[in-house]
Design a protein around this motif. Structure first.
Motif, short mmCIF file in Angstrom:
data_model
loop_
_atom_site.label_atom_id
_atom_site.label_comp_id
_atom_site.label_asym_id
_atom_site.label_seq_id
_atom_site.Cartn_x
_atom_site.Cartn_y
_atom_site.Cartn_z
N ALA A 74 0.86 -1.19 0.00
CA ALA A 74 0.00 0.00 0.00
C ALA A 74 0.89 1.24 0.00
CB ALA A 74 -0.91 -0.01 1.21
N VAL A 75 0.65 2.12 -0.97
CA VAL A 75 1.46 3.32 -1.16
C VAL A 75 0.54 4.53 -1.16
CG1 VAL A 75 3.03 4.51 -2.75
CG2 VAL A 75 3.12 2.01 -2.54
N ILE A 76 0.94 5.59 -0.47
CA ILE A 76 0.15 6.81 -0.45
C ILE A 76 0.08 7.37 -1.87
CG2 ILE A 76 -0.05 9.16 0.46
CD1 ILE A 76 -0.43 6.96 2.59
N ALA A 77 -1.13 7.54 -2.35
CA ALA A 77 -1.36 8.06 -3.71
C ALA A 77 -2.64 8.87 -3.66
CB ALA A 77 -1.48 6.92 -4.72
N ILE A 78 -2.51 10.13 -3.38
CA ILE A 78 -3.67 10.99 -3.17
C ILE A 78 -4.37 11.25 -4.50
CG2 ILE A 78 -4.45 13.20 -2.25
CD1 ILE A 78 -1.76 13.07 -0.58
N ASP A 79 -5.65 10.97 -4.51
CA ASP A 79 -6.48 11.14 -5.70
C ASP A 79 -6.58 12.62 -6.06
OD1 ASP A 79 -9.93 10.19 -6.45
OD2 ASP A 79 -8.31 10.85 -7.73
N GLU A 80 -6.33 12.93 -7.30
CA GLU A 80 -6.36 14.32 -7.77
C GLU A 80 -7.75 14.77 -8.20
OE1 GLU A 80 -3.85 16.49 -7.69
OE2 GLU A 80 -2.52 14.99 -6.83
N ASP A 81 -8.75 13.94 -8.07
CA ASP A 81 -10.08 14.28 -8.53
C ASP A 81 -10.77 15.19 -7.51
OD1 ASP A 81 -12.55 14.44 -9.69
OD2 ASP A 81 -12.97 12.30 -9.60
N LYS A 82 -10.49 16.48 -7.63
CA LYS A 82 -10.97 17.46 -6.67
C LYS A 82 -12.50 17.58 -6.65
CE LYS A 82 -10.15 22.18 -5.17
NZ LYS A 82 -9.35 23.40 -5.39
N ALA A 83 -13.13 17.53 -7.80
CA ALA A 83 -14.58 17.70 -7.87
C ALA A 83 -15.31 16.61 -7.09
CB ALA A 83 -15.04 17.71 -9.32
N SER A 84 -14.89 15.36 -7.25
CA SER A 84 -15.57 14.29 -6.52
C SER A 84 -15.25 14.37 -5.02
CB SER A 84 -15.20 12.92 -7.08
OG SER A 84 -13.85 12.61 -6.83
N THR A 85 -14.05 14.82 -4.68
CA THR A 85 -13.70 14.98 -3.28
C THR A 85 -14.55 16.07 -2.65
OG1 THR A 85 -11.44 14.23 -3.69
CG2 THR A 85 -11.81 15.48 -1.67
N LEU A 86 -14.75 17.18 -3.35
CA LEU A 86 -15.60 18.25 -2.83
C LEU A 86 -17.03 17.77 -2.63
CD1 LEU A 86 -14.30 21.35 -4.80
CD2 LEU A 86 -14.24 21.00 -2.32
N GLU A 87 -17.54 16.98 -3.56
CA GLU A 87 -18.91 16.45 -3.43
C GLU A 87 -19.01 15.52 -2.23
OE1 GLU A 87 -22.78 16.33 -3.93
OE2 GLU A 87 -21.46 17.63 -5.11
N GLU A 88 -18.00 14.69 -2.03
CA GLU A 88 -17.97 13.78 -0.88
C GLU A 88 -17.92 14.58 0.43
OE1 GLU A 88 -14.89 10.61 1.13
OE2 GLU A 88 -14.78 10.92 -1.03
N LEU A 89 -17.10 15.62 0.46
CA LEU A 89 -17.02 16.48 1.65
C LEU A 89 -18.37 17.13 1.93
CD1 LEU A 89 -13.56 18.23 1.21
CD2 LEU A 89 -14.21 16.62 3.01
N LYS A 90 -19.02 17.58 0.88
CA LYS A 90 -20.32 18.23 1.03
C LYS A 90 -21.32 17.28 1.68
CE LYS A 90 -23.93 20.57 -1.61
NZ LYS A 90 -24.36 21.01 -2.95
N ARG A 91 -21.37 16.04 1.18
CA ARG A 91 -22.31 15.06 1.75
C ARG A 91 -22.01 14.81 3.23
NH1 ARG A 91 -21.29 12.58 -3.21
NH2 ARG A 91 -19.90 11.07 -2.23
N GLY A 92 -20.74 14.67 3.56
CA GLY A 92 -20.37 14.44 4.96
C GLY A 92 -20.66 15.63 5.85
N LEU A 93 -20.38 16.82 5.34
CA LEU A 93 -20.61 18.03 6.12
C LEU A 93 -22.09 18.30 6.34
CD1 LEU A 93 -17.89 20.45 4.73
CD2 LEU A 93 -18.09 19.59 7.07
N GLN A 94 -22.93 17.90 5.40
CA GLN A 94 -24.37 18.12 5.57
C GLN A 94 -24.86 17.44 6.85
OE1 GLN A 94 -25.64 16.72 1.70
NE2 GLN A 94 -26.18 18.80 1.06
N VAL A 95 -24.42 16.23 7.09
CA VAL A 95 -24.85 15.51 8.29
C VAL A 95 -24.25 16.16 9.54
CG1 VAL A 95 -24.76 13.29 9.50
CG2 VAL A 95 -25.17 13.35 7.04
N ILE A 96 -22.97 16.48 9.48
CA ILE A 96 -22.30 17.09 10.63
C ILE A 96 -22.95 18.44 10.97
CG2 ILE A 96 -20.13 18.16 11.38
CD1 ILE A 96 -18.72 15.90 9.74
N LEU A 97 -23.23 19.25 9.96
CA LEU A 97 -23.85 20.54 10.20
C LEU A 97 -25.28 20.40 10.71
CD1 LEU A 97 -22.43 22.56 7.18
CD2 LEU A 97 -21.72 22.67 9.59
N ALA A 98 -25.99 19.40 10.24
CA ALA A 98 -27.35 19.15 10.74
C ALA A 98 -27.29 18.79 12.23
CB ALA A 98 -28.01 18.03 9.95
#
Length: 128
Positions: A74-98
């Protein structure tokens, strides 16, 4: 990085391991291209089942934090797909903010927490 597992926590062991590796990346304890310990080594060092480590590594791979290299493991390889990461963060933050809204935590208090946490990450990155 020292990985500590709380065996009394309600959080699944593989999630604790996953979260600590993500924190290690965010705090620059792990860098792009760094190899993680083998499944067997990590399981032995923290006293958990190899299947648990394997599950954590699999989740990290699916989420774009690691890739599996046949020679290096296993090697650290950070995904460069910023748009999907932002969408994932948004979904997670919605619950936390609620949850915060239900407990009457203000927008200003949330912003202060975000700044504090984000500053911790950028402080680590600025040292390298």
């Amino acid at each position: 990085m020292i990985i500590e597992i709380d065996f009394n926590s309600d959080e699944a062991l593989y999630l604790q391991l996953r979260n600590q590796i993500i924190m290690g990346i965010a705090t620059a304890q792990f860098h792009e291209g760094d190899s993680l310990p083998s499944v067997r080594q990590l399981a032995d060092s923290i006293g958990i089942n190899m299947h648990t480590v394997n599950k954590a590594y699999t989740v990290l791979k699916q989420e774009g934090y690691v890739k599996v290299d046949r020679r290096r493991g296993a090697v650290i390889a950070i995904d460069e797909d910023k748009a999907s990461t932002l969408e994932e963060l948004k979904r997670g933050l919605q619950v936390i903010l609620a949850k915060g809204s239900c407990k009457n935590i203000s927008k200003e208090e949330i912003h202060e927490l975000i700044e504090e946490i984000y500053d911790d990450f950028t402080a680590y990155q600025d040292t390298f």
